[in-house]
Design a protein around this motif. Structure first.
Motif, PDB file in Angstrom:
ATOM      1  N   LYS A 148       0.954  -1.235   0.158  1.00 10.87           N
ATOM      2  CA  LYS A 148       0.023  -0.073   0.056  1.00 10.87           C
ATOM      3  C   LYS A 148       0.757   1.169  -0.115  1.00 10.87           C
ATOM      4  CE  LYS A 148      -3.706   2.291   2.544  1.00 10.87           C
ATOM      5  NZ  LYS A 148      -3.262   2.952   4.016  1.00 10.87           N
ATOM      6  N   LEU A 149       1.892   1.405   0.987  1.00  9.29           N
ATOM      7  CA  LEU A 149       2.591   2.485   1.155  1.00  9.29           C
ATOM      8  C   LEU A 149       3.490   2.641  -0.288  1.00  9.29           C
ATOM      9  CD1 LEU A 149       4.188   4.631   2.823  1.00  9.29           C
ATOM     10  CD2 LEU A 149       5.778   2.801   3.446  1.00  9.29           C
ATOM     11  N   LEU A 150       4.000   1.560  -1.073  1.00 13.68           N
ATOM     12  CA  LEU A 150       4.770   1.661  -2.254  1.00 13.68           C
ATOM     13  C   LEU A 150       4.142   2.005  -3.149  1.00 13.68           C
ATOM     14  CD1 LEU A 150       7.241  -1.628  -1.530  1.00 13.68           C
ATOM     15  CD2 LEU A 150       7.995   0.829  -1.494  1.00 13.68           C
ATOM     16  N   ARG A 151       2.714   1.650  -3.404  1.00 15.69           N
ATOM     17  CA  ARG A 151       2.005   2.072  -4.448  1.00 15.69           C
ATOM     18  C   ARG A 151       1.704   3.520  -4.452  1.00 15.69           C
ATOM     19  NH1 ARG A 151      -0.579  -1.397  -7.959  1.00 15.69           N
ATOM     20  NH2 ARG A 151      -0.312  -3.528  -7.387  1.00 15.69           N
ATOM     21  N   GLN A 152       1.462   4.171  -3.162  1.00 14.10           N
ATOM     22  CA  GLN A 152       1.341   5.640  -3.017  1.00 14.10           C
ATOM     23  C   GLN A 152       2.667   6.087  -3.445  1.00 14.10           C
ATOM     24  OE1 GLN A 152      -1.154   6.785   0.490  1.00 14.10           O
ATOM     25  NE2 GLN A 152      -0.992   4.424   0.786  1.00 14.10           N
ATOM     26  N   HIS A 153       3.646   5.646  -2.772  1.00 10.26           N
ATOM     27  CA  HIS A 153       5.112   6.328  -3.181  1.00 10.26           C
ATOM     28  C   HIS A 153       5.557   6.266  -4.436  1.00 10.26           C
ATOM     29  CE1 HIS A 153       9.319   7.185  -2.307  1.00 10.26           C
ATOM     30  NE2 HIS A 153       9.791   6.395  -2.840  1.00 10.26           N
ATOM     31  N   TYR A 154       5.312   5.311  -5.297  1.00 12.12           N
ATOM     32  CA  TYR A 154       5.629   5.101  -6.623  1.00 12.12           C
ATOM     33  C   TYR A 154       4.454   5.381  -7.505  1.00 12.12           C
ATOM     34  CZ  TYR A 154      10.385   3.454  -5.610  1.00 12.12           C
ATOM     35  OH  TYR A 154      11.815   3.566  -5.086  1.00 12.12           O
ATOM     36  N   ALA A 155       3.551   6.188  -7.348  1.00 13.91           N
ATOM     37  CA  ALA A 155       2.309   6.198  -7.756  1.00 13.91           C
ATOM     38  C   ALA A 155       2.389   6.458  -9.442  1.00 13.91           C
ATOM     39  CB  ALA A 155       1.355   7.307  -7.219  1.00 13.91           C
ATOM     40  N   GLU A 156       3.194   7.115  -9.588  1.00 11.67           N
ATOM     41  CA  GLU A 156       3.584   7.416 -11.193  1.00 11.67           C
ATOM     42  C   GLU A 156       4.303   6.312 -11.901  1.00 11.67           C
ATOM     43  OE1 GLU A 156       6.483  10.784 -11.442  1.00 11.67           O
ATOM     44  OE2 GLU A 156       4.984  12.218 -10.310  1.00 11.67           O
ATOM     45  N   LEU A 157       4.647   5.277 -11.356  1.00 11.05           N
ATOM     46  CA  LEU A 157       5.177   4.039 -11.863  1.00 11.05           C
ATOM     47  C   LEU A 157       4.504   2.900 -11.802  1.00 11.05           C
ATOM     48  CD1 LEU A 157       8.899   4.536 -10.496  1.00 11.05           C
ATOM     49  CD2 LEU A 157       7.973   5.427 -12.588  1.00 11.05           C
ATOM     50  N   VAL A 158       3.259   3.133 -11.263  1.00 10.11           N
ATOM     51  CA  VAL A 158       2.360   1.818 -10.972  1.00 10.11           C
ATOM     52  C   VAL A 158       1.983   1.122 -12.413  1.00 10.11           C
ATOM     53  CG1 VAL A 158      -0.010   1.069 -10.499  1.00 10.11           C
ATOM     54  CG2 VAL A 158       1.330   2.760  -9.064  1.00 10.11           C
ATOM     55  N   GLY A 159       2.108   1.486 -13.428  1.00  9.91           N
ATOM     56  CA  GLY A 159       1.558   0.879 -14.764  1.00  9.91           C
ATOM     57  C   GLY A 159       2.914   0.411 -15.514  1.00  9.91           C
ATOM     58  N   ARG A 160       3.846   0.852 -15.299  1.00 10.59           N
ATOM     59  CA  ARG A 160       5.258   0.400 -15.692  1.00 10.59           C
ATOM     60  C   ARG A 160       5.599  -1.217 -15.673  1.00 10.59           C
ATOM     61  NH1 ARG A 160       8.746   4.865 -16.734  1.00 10.59           N
ATOM     62  NH2 ARG A 160       7.360   6.692 -16.793  1.00 10.59           N
ATOM     63  N   PRO A 161       5.914  -1.797 -16.797  1.00  9.92           N
ATOM     64  CA  PRO A 161       6.354  -3.252 -16.939  1.00  9.92           C
ATOM     65  C   PRO A 161       7.282  -3.825 -15.807  1.00  9.92           C
ATOM     66  CG  PRO A 161       7.111  -2.248 -18.921  1.00  9.92           C
ATOM     67  CD  PRO A 161       6.523  -1.006 -18.160  1.00  9.92           C
ATOM     68  N   PHE A 162       8.127  -2.756 -15.174  1.00  8.12           N
ATOM     69  CA  PHE A 162       8.979  -3.237 -14.131  1.00  8.12           C
ATOM     70  C   PHE A 162       8.411  -2.918 -12.819  1.00  8.12           C
ATOM     71  CE2 PHE A 162      10.176   1.149 -15.352  1.00  8.12           C
ATOM     72  CZ  PHE A 162      10.036   1.719 -14.178  1.00  8.12           C
ATOM     73  N   PHE A 163       7.172  -2.628 -12.819  1.00  8.54           N
ATOM     74  CA  PHE A 163       6.596  -2.373 -11.489  1.00  8.54           C
ATOM     75  C   PHE A 163       6.513  -3.424 -10.395  1.00  8.54           C
ATOM     76  CE2 PHE A 163       3.382  -1.229  -8.127  1.00  8.54           C
ATOM     77  CZ  PHE A 163       4.089  -0.094  -7.615  1.00  8.54           C
TER      78      PHE A 163
END
Ligand code: IDP
Length: 151
Positions: free
Chosen positions: A54-69
């Protein structure tokens, strides 16, 4: 009010610095803190914690859709991390200079990522540290990781 003091206060920034799981695994926490303090920055809050999804999805919100996420999530949860609020003049840019570039293979020797980062074949990049990229993101990330911090 002394104009010089006023200007100094205006330039002082805070950033969120994180020693990622590979930095903790490699026992580089002390070395990284040493570099932060040697540059003259102040560590005003610090804690070790297990990041959750949950924390990481908020922290990296801009990257959630990237293949490496998915790989990034797994990497960031493979050990505890050390999160710090670091304060100093132009610290957002300065901490990123100490970190080096995202890709450890390309990171300049002498930077934290250049010295301790690893590009694991067939695996996700392990680049040892995080740093906020703008003062605005720094304030957002500090609120997220240090909700208990009152200032
Ligand atoms: P930064 O950490 O240097 O600011 P960002 O682009 O914000 O770089 O990406 C955040 C983190 O996501 C990186 O530090 C790295 O761990 C991971 N990451 C970014 N791009 C890639 C990639 O292309 N492959 C694998 N991991 C990546």
């Amino acid at each position: 009010i002394d104009i010089m003091n006023w200007r100094k206060i205006e330039m002082t920034e805070r950033t969120l610095a994180i020693v990622k799981p590979d930095g903790v695994n490699q026992k580089k926490v002390g070395e990284i803190i040493r570099r932060i303090e040697r540059k003259g920055y102040d560590i005003i809050a610090i804690k070790m914690l297990q990041a959750d999804e949950k924390l990481l999805r908020q922290h990296y919100a801009e990257l959630v859709g990237r293949p490496f996420f998915p790989g990034l999530l797994k990497y960031m949860m493979e050990n505890e991390v050390v999160a710090m609020v670091v304060e100093g003049d132009n610290v957002v840019k300065g901490w990123r200079t100490l970190m080096g570039t995202t890709n450890p293979t390309e990171a300049t020797p002498g930077t934290i990522r250049g010295d301790f980062g690893r590009d694991w074949p067939g695996d996700e990049v392990r680049n040892v540290v995080h740093g906020s990229d703008t003062p605005e993101n720094a304030e957002r990330e500090i609120k997220l990781w240090f909700p208990e911090l009152k200032r």
